[in-house]
Design an enzyme around this catalytic site. Sequence first.
Site, PDB file in Angstrom:
ATOM      1  N   HIS A 157       0.838  -1.204   0.000  1.00  0.00           N
ATOM      2  CA  HIS A 157       0.000   0.000   0.000  1.00  0.00           C
ATOM      3  C   HIS A 157       0.872   1.252   0.000  1.00  0.00           C
ATOM      4  CE1 HIS A 157      -3.188  -2.833   1.216  1.00  0.00           C
ATOM      5  NE2 HIS A 157      -4.008  -1.947   0.700  1.00  0.00           N
ATOM      6  N   LYS A 161      -0.656   4.961   4.507  1.00  0.00           N
ATOM      7  CA  LYS A 161      -1.559   4.041   5.213  1.00  0.00           C
ATOM      8  C   LYS A 161      -1.131   3.889   6.668  1.00  0.00           C
ATOM      9  CE  LYS A 161      -3.877  -0.446   4.849  1.00  0.00           C
ATOM     10  NZ  LYS A 161      -5.185   0.132   5.244  1.00  0.00           N
TER      11      LYS A 161
END
Length: 265
Positions: A157, A161
């Site tokens: 990600h 995040k």
Amino acid sequence: MSDLRIAVSGAAGRMGRRVIAQVLGQEGMTLAAAVDGPNSEFLDQDAGTVAGVGEAGIPITSEYGDGIDAIIDFSTPPGLEQAANFSIERAVPLVAATTGLTELQIALIDEAAKKTAVVFAPNMSLAVNLCMKLASDAAAALKDAPGGADVEVVERHHRYKEDAPSGTALHFGKLVAEQMGQSNHVHGRDGRPGARPHDEIGYHALRLGDTVGEHNVTFGLLGETIELTVRSHTRDSYAIGAVAAAKFVAGRSPGHYTMNDVLGL
Ligand SMILES: NC(=O)C1=CN([C@@H]2O[C@H](COP(=O)(O)OP(=O)(O)OC[C@H]3O[C@@H](n4cnc5c(N)ncnc54)[C@H](OP(=O)(O)O)[C@@H]3O)[C@@H](O)[C@H]2O)C=CC1
Ligand SMILES: O=C(O)C1=N[C@H](C(=O)O)C[C@H](O)C1
């Protein structure tokens, strides 16, 4: 029939903006409220303008109002709490997409599902939910594989995040463990952990630039390997699924519903 009035929680966030774009772009749907954090720099600004899709006539606020048919929440754990409490008080259907929640916050979602219809899923995308079914089928088929099958989940990600591993990675692991029975969930490896036991699922979280979201589940056998990989190229894959979930829960009986129900998987 009158338009479905949607409240978006986490309105100024990466996901909230894409959900607002979807809501404003769909026939039969109206943006009823755009809620962001109490200290958001976007409070009072127009939600459509912030989302980059033109003026919507709805300001970003920190509270919900009246006339809401469903809430779509992609926010933070406190944002989810606020959305769930509103859903409980007013019996407003809830699409809960925020990850990294505590047991108490999940209990609040369960409370909401007693009052109204709820979809609570770590991933709203069609491709990811289909891949979850494939992973579950693969796990069922491999549970008695000669020599055993080792399962590792790797996710990638963006650098912003905040939770790790992703809610989706944890859900992949849960589905696999339901079929194969692994009881030991290990997050990364270091030092000298020794030979890998069979009752383990390993999770590995990569944080790289602006990666939208990628998940890989590997089944390692003796002599061969199976990998399932799913990549989200844009956040619209999640936003489209969330809007479908909002249409699904609106006016439905109280209870928990899944993305498989929504997507007909
Ligand atoms: N289920 C799924 O399909 C997916 C889930 N997610 C999850 O969604 C969540 C949000 O992701 P992302 O958009 O990238 O995160 P962002 O950090 O970009 O956005 C979160 C937004 O929530 C706002 N917020 C904070 N408090 C509240 C509150 N009380 N009420 C409403 N909004 C609030 C934040 O405002 P401020 O900055 O002012 O604090 C921010 O604008 C994460 O948990 C992520 O894992 C993401 C993609 C897909
Ligand atoms: O934070 C994100 O971006 C994402 N979060 C969700 C998760 O934690 O699984 C879903 C998706 O992978 C994107």
